[in-house]
Design an enzyme around this catalytic site. Sequence first.
Site: not given
Length: 285
Positions: A73, A109
């Site tokens: 990420k 997220d």
Amino acid sequence: MTGSILGTTKVVGLIGSPVEHSLSPVIHNAAFRHLQLDYVYVPFPVHPDGLARAVRGLFQAGIAGLNVTVPHKERVLDCLDRVDHYAQVLGAVNTIVKEDGQLVGYNTDGPGFIQSLQAEGVDVRGKTVLVIGAGGAARAVAFALGQAGVREIIFVNRTVERAQNLKREIDDLVQVEVLPLTPETLQKSLQCCQIVINTTTVGMYPHTDNTPVPGQLLQPRLTVVDLIYNPLETRLLRAAKRAGCKTVSGLGMLVYQGAASFELWTGKTAPVGVMTDAALAKLNR
Ligand code: ATR
């Protein structure tokens, strides 16, 4: 997926390591089927050494979008043409979209986490929130909480230095306190917070007998959130229910971050109920 893969089928997917146990293929393919979209979602195990080549290669091969998971990420930012402001501030991307020939990174997220709380009727504005853990998940959650207007975040982590680093990153967004993870600090911070969020892996399958918070410290006025979704009801959430707390599992965050990625790729409203049912069916199997 409409049933069969055709020459016209758009491919989206997930890169990470490992990806074998991901629920994202289940969730997204159920949504594509439900809306009869000619898309398919495929997991791709990608070793860190081959990340840049994999991203470039997949998009060169015509992939329509990607999710990015652990451990890529942060490093994936270097492989992109542009990164949206929120993902840039966070320094982490979980969704890639091809826009006008450019690879653009987003992070769903944090917004997914806040939406999952809203769906359960939990309003974080003005609240003091105890965040247990200071890893990648805690980071995404803390930035989202800061942006959503919480009053204060108390980080409690086994490695205090890690939480202090996180505090430095987020200090100008929200008031932050850092404490070591001990029964005493938990007791003290539980007295002044309204919401508790476990972002650690403590209690996750197969170590389901573990809990980050002794059950006797929980009081009914608390909302207890566990980012873990396997099991759906962790030992922490079981104890919280018993103590009369409102509880929220990690399934909502998984589904809502996925729904936001889905909308970025397809431009269609994600069928959140269908995605949740698909995840539940898989977890209960
Ligand atoms: P993620 O990206 O999922 O957040 P991570 O970055 O590895 O994963 O972070 C895991 C978090 O769980 C950390 O806060 C970690 O504490 P440390 O910073 O001290 O490592 C926490 N954690 C993992 N196992 C733990 C345990 N047995 N007891 C307490 N905390 C634990």
